[in-house]
Design a protein around this motif. Structure first.
Motif, PDB file in Angstrom:
ATOM      1  N   ASP A 228       0.829  -1.209   0.000  1.00 54.47           N
ATOM      2  CA  ASP A 228       0.000   0.000   0.000  1.00 54.47           C
ATOM      3  C   ASP A 228       0.859   1.253   0.000  1.00 54.47           C
ATOM      4  O   ASP A 228       0.512   2.259  -0.620  1.00 54.47           O
ATOM      5  CB  ASP A 228      -0.922  -0.003   1.231  1.00 54.47           C
ATOM      6  CG  ASP A 228      -2.014  -1.048   1.123  1.00 54.47           C
ATOM      7  OD1 ASP A 228      -2.306  -1.493  -0.005  1.00 54.47           O
ATOM      8  OD2 ASP A 228      -2.568  -1.451   2.171  1.00 54.47           O
ATOM      9  N   ASN A 229       1.996   1.171   0.685  1.00 55.69           N
ATOM     10  CA  ASN A 229       2.900   2.315   0.752  1.00 55.69           C
ATOM     11  C   ASN A 229       3.414   2.695  -0.636  1.00 55.69           C
ATOM     12  O   ASN A 229       3.448   3.879  -1.010  1.00 55.69           O
ATOM     13  CB  ASN A 229       4.071   1.997   1.681  1.00 55.69           C
ATOM     14  CG  ASN A 229       4.967   3.195   1.915  1.00 55.69           C
ATOM     15  OD1 ASN A 229       4.493   4.299   2.157  1.00 55.69           O
ATOM     16  ND2 ASN A 229       6.270   2.978   1.824  1.00 55.69           N
ATOM     17  N   ASP A 230       3.787   1.693  -1.432  1.00 56.30           N
ATOM     18  CA  ASP A 230       4.290   1.977  -2.777  1.00 56.30           C
ATOM     19  C   ASP A 230       3.178   2.449  -3.700  1.00 56.30           C
ATOM     20  O   ASP A 230       3.407   3.296  -4.583  1.00 56.30           O
ATOM     21  CB  ASP A 230       4.978   0.737  -3.360  1.00 56.30           C
ATOM     22  CG  ASP A 230       6.363   0.509  -2.769  1.00 56.30           C
ATOM     23  OD1 ASP A 230       7.036   1.503  -2.457  1.00 56.30           O
ATOM     24  OD2 ASP A 230       6.767  -0.654  -2.600  1.00 56.30           O
ATOM     25  N   LYS A 231       1.995   1.918  -3.537  1.00 60.36           N
ATOM     26  CA  LYS A 231       0.875   2.330  -4.392  1.00 60.36           C
ATOM     27  C   LYS A 231       0.509   3.803  -4.186  1.00 60.36           C
ATOM     28  O   LYS A 231      -0.061   4.436  -5.070  1.00 60.36           O
ATOM     29  CB  LYS A 231      -0.341   1.442  -4.129  1.00 60.36           C
ATOM     30  CG  LYS A 231      -0.161   0.005  -4.604  1.00 60.36           C
ATOM     31  CD  LYS A 231      -1.339  -0.869  -4.200  1.00 60.36           C
ATOM     32  CE  LYS A 231      -1.089  -2.322  -4.581  1.00 60.36           C
ATOM     33  NZ  LYS A 231      -2.192  -3.219  -4.167  1.00 60.36           N
TER      34      LYS A 231
ATOM     35  N   ASP B 226      -1.217   6.394 -12.060  1.00 56.58           N
ATOM     36  CA  ASP B 226      -2.289   7.401 -12.139  1.00 56.58           C
ATOM     37  C   ASP B 226      -1.872   8.754 -11.559  1.00 56.58           C
ATOM     38  O   ASP B 226      -2.576   9.752 -11.747  1.00 56.58           O
ATOM     39  CB  ASP B 226      -3.533   6.907 -11.379  1.00 56.58           C
ATOM     40  CG  ASP B 226      -4.265   5.798 -12.130  1.00 56.58           C
ATOM     41  OD1 ASP B 226      -4.046   5.680 -13.351  1.00 56.58           O
ATOM     42  OD2 ASP B 226      -5.031   5.054 -11.492  1.00 56.58           O
ATOM     43  N   LYS B 227      -0.760   8.781 -10.874  1.00 54.77           N
ATOM     44  CA  LYS B 227      -0.335  10.012 -10.192  1.00 54.77           C
ATOM     45  C   LYS B 227       0.560  10.871 -11.089  1.00 54.77           C
ATOM     46  O   LYS B 227       1.402  10.354 -11.835  1.00 54.77           O
ATOM     47  CB  LYS B 227       0.395   9.663  -8.893  1.00 54.77           C
ATOM     48  CG  LYS B 227      -0.517   9.015  -7.848  1.00 54.77           C
ATOM     49  CD  LYS B 227       0.270   8.615  -6.606  1.00 54.77           C
ATOM     50  CE  LYS B 227      -0.658   8.131  -5.510  1.00 54.77           C
ATOM     51  NZ  LYS B 227      -1.456   6.966  -5.904  1.00 54.77           N
ATOM     52  N   ASP B 228       0.401  12.177 -10.959  1.00 52.70           N
ATOM     53  CA  ASP B 228       1.312  13.159 -11.568  1.00 52.70           C
ATOM     54  C   ASP B 228       1.476  12.991 -13.076  1.00 52.70           C
ATOM     55  O   ASP B 228       2.566  13.216 -13.632  1.00 52.70           O
ATOM     56  CB  ASP B 228       2.697  13.087 -10.902  1.00 52.70           C
ATOM     57  CG  ASP B 228       2.639  13.384  -9.408  1.00 52.70           C
ATOM     58  OD1 ASP B 228       1.660  14.025  -8.976  1.00 52.70           O
ATOM     59  OD2 ASP B 228       3.555  12.960  -8.687  1.00 52.70           O
ATOM     60  N   ASN B 229       0.415  12.561 -13.731  1.00 49.02           N
ATOM     61  CA  ASN B 229       0.456  12.394 -15.188  1.00 49.02           C
ATOM     62  C   ASN B 229       1.604  11.485 -15.644  1.00 49.02           C
ATOM     63  O   ASN B 229       2.198  11.665 -16.711  1.00 49.02           O
ATOM     64  CB  ASN B 229       0.576  13.763 -15.880  1.00 49.02           C
ATOM     65  CG  ASN B 229       0.218  13.704 -17.358  1.00 49.02           C
ATOM     66  OD1 ASN B 229      -0.650  12.920 -17.755  1.00 49.02           O
ATOM     67  ND2 ASN B 229       0.884  14.517 -18.168  1.00 49.02           N
ATOM     68  N   ALA B 230       1.920  10.476 -14.801  1.00 44.65           N
ATOM     69  CA  ALA B 230       3.085   9.626 -15.071  1.00 44.65           C
ATOM     70  C   ALA B 230       2.909   8.787 -16.336  1.00 44.65           C
ATOM     71  O   ALA B 230       3.889   8.486 -17.034  1.00 44.65           O
ATOM     72  CB  ALA B 230       3.352   8.715 -13.868  1.00 44.65           C
ATOM     73  N   ASN B 231       1.666   8.391 -16.635  1.00 46.02           N
ATOM     74  CA  ASN B 231       1.447   7.537 -17.812  1.00 46.02           C
ATOM     75  C   ASN B 231       1.934   8.177 -19.104  1.00 46.02           C
ATOM     76  O   ASN B 231       2.347   7.479 -20.038  1.00 46.02           O
ATOM     77  CB  ASN B 231      -0.035   7.176 -17.926  1.00 46.02           C
ATOM     78  CG  ASN B 231      -0.301   5.754 -17.431  1.00 46.02           C
ATOM     79  OD1 ASN B 231       0.442   4.845 -17.772  1.00 46.02           O
ATOM     80  ND2 ASN B 231      -1.332   5.594 -16.623  1.00 46.02           N
TER      81      ASN B 231
END
Length: 499
Positions: A286-289, A332-337
């Motif tokens: 969960d920490n990494d997610k 899904d975070k910070d427009n990483a995709n």
């Protein structure tokens, strides 16, 4: 149960040290002590449906279930043939050539206890009723994997991935899908596995290219791992009854420092030939997610094999499994995709950089191949082609530094060491010749390793400990034996820098 537990405990006592012969490193020793750029053969001998699905007929999900269904539906002979075709056809000549061309030096091959010695160790286990399917598995393992790997200068880590009752609650125990790690509460199962490990050590001793025997994969986390301590000790001693030198690999149970301390405690009288296996995944917790991919990459520096007792002195590590996978929540975070390809490459390269520094025995990607298409960020070939992973110790074919370089660099290092300490404490009666001895030992051993396919000393702690014991035997201990150690470290670095 109590008697069995006492028996395991008694077998765990007095783990012997491993001695290095005084001669030049042998081919067998180079296989056992070099640093490895490796990959796992997932879903070959221990089936995993998400990697290879053909053997999972009628919606079965784990190996025992698949074997039972195959036997009941196809009959014993046809089921056996289907499994053997899978093993025999898993690696092609092109695969072996590809591995050699990409500087792979070792394969970690997961094996189930049900496959060893024709299923002999399945008595009293859930696999006993299907053991006939596996009667040729061990022979195939040796002829099609150990021997063929040796033909390409590749070592094999024999990873006992599936244990009776499971060493953890995951489906790769082969027996079930989820549940408790029952192996740790069964002393009879532990004793049976010790007998099996003794057989493996004896049966494989004729092969030079056995890189190590792993006694458990991904042991369940335990705050007080006394059951693991007893099993590890008993397993090591069982292997040592037949092979005094082969590396024995233990799982760190997701807590590296716990096992650094244990190995250090056992090494009062010298190195015991143990490698601690750590797995690096940043897609499950969960920490990494909660982290973005750039944050995960940045945090690797501080969270991969760090905070170890006494800096991990005397303990050699391997990364038995890692990948380039990060969870969808992270992407899904910070427009990483939008930058996924670049970030995957950054992630793989950062892992490689740190593992090269911190995992002396080497690191093994999960996994080599998939039945259908490729496995993306789980796929070794795909990640290699993308440039996310490559071998940083690819010295095969490069010219080896000559003795002139050795003498020149040795003199520079010796003078630097001598001048520093003589100036720091002019009244001290140092023994600087120890430094020179250490330097020459490290350089000359490095040269012998290099002459075998560009190999590099990797299990530095074990190799250094063995050579130090020889030095002390020849020259005595004394209070300045540390000068030999400094010289040895300098010799290793100087040789690598001169390459």
């Amino acid at each position: 149960m109590v008697f069995g537990g006492l028996k395991v405990k008694s077998k765990a006592n007095n783990i012997p040290t491993v001695q290095l012969p005084g001669d030049k490193p042998s081919k067998r020793q180079i296989y056992q002590y070099r640093q490895n750029y490796g990959v796992n053969l997932g879903a070959c001998f221990v089936l995993e449906k998400w990697i290879f699905h053909d053997l999972f007929i009628d919606n079965t999900n784990f190996e025992l279930e698949a074997a039972e269904k195959s036997m009941s539906k196809l009959g014993k002979d046809e089921a056996q043939k289907k499994f053997e075709d899978h093993w025999n056809g898993f690696m092609t000549d092109d695969d072996w050539k590809w591995l050699e061309d990409h500087n792979v030096t070792s394969l970690r091959i997961p094996v189930g206890y049900w496959e060893v010695d024709g299923g002999k160790f399945t008595d009293g286990t859930k696999f006993s009723k299907v053991k006939d399917i596996y009667k040729n598995a061990w022979t195939i393992f040796k002829s099609q994997f150990v021997e063929k790997a040796g033909n390409h200068g590749i070592s094999v880590v024999v990873d006992i991935h599936g244990l009776p009752g499971g060493a953890n609650g995951d489906s790769h125990s082969g027996e079930k899908e989820g549940g408790d790690a029952e192996f740790w509460s069964s002393s009879s199962a532990q004793l049976s596995m010790c007998d099996m490990l003794r057989f493996i050590a004896k049966d494989l001793k004729s092969y030079d290219n056995i890189g190590g025997i792993q006694v458990v994969n991904e042991s369940v986390f335990a705050d007080d791992p006394k059951k693991q301590r007893y099993y590890y000790g008993a397993a090591i001693n069982s292997i040592r009854e037949e092979d005094k030198e082969v590396p024995v690999i233990i799982s760190d149970g997701w807590w590296p420092d716990q096992w650094v301390k244990w190995v250090q405690e056992k090494q009062d009288n010298g190195n015991i030939g143990v490698v601690v296996d750590h797995h690096c995944y940043r897609c499950a917790s969960d920490n990494d997610k909660k982290k973005s991919p750039p944050q995960i990459i940045q945090d690797l520096e501080g969270d991969l094999l760090t905070n170890l007792n006494d800096g991990g002195k005397g303990v050699d590590f391997m990364i038995g499994e890692y990948s380039c996978v990060m969870d969808g929540q992270s992407w899904d975070k910070d427009n990483a995709n939008a930058k996924r390809d670049d970030l995957v490459v950054d992630f793989g390269r950062k892992q490689t950089e740190l593992m090269n520094q911190r995992a002396g025995f080497g690191w093994f990607f999960w996994t080599f191949k998939f039945q259908s298409g490729n496995g993306g960020e789980w796929d070794f070939k795909t990640m290699s082609d993308k440039g996310a992973i490559s071998c940083p110790i690819a010295f095969r074919g490069k010219s080896i530094p000559d003795d002139g370089k050795r003498d020149k660099r040795g003199e520079e290092e010796f003078n630097g060491h001598k001048n520093y300490w003589d100036n720091a404490n002019p009244k001290e009666k140092y023994e600087h010749d120890r430094f020179k001895d250490g330097f020459l030992t490290a350089w000359n051993d490095s040269k012998t390793f290099a002459e075998f396919n560009g190999s590099v000393i990797g299990r530095k702690e074990a190799w250094k400990g063995g050579r130090l014991a020889e030095h002390i035997k020849a020259k005595g201990k004394g209070k300045h034996v540390w000068e030999w150690e400094h010289g040895f470290d300098a010799g290793l670095k100087a040789f690598k820098d001169s390459w």
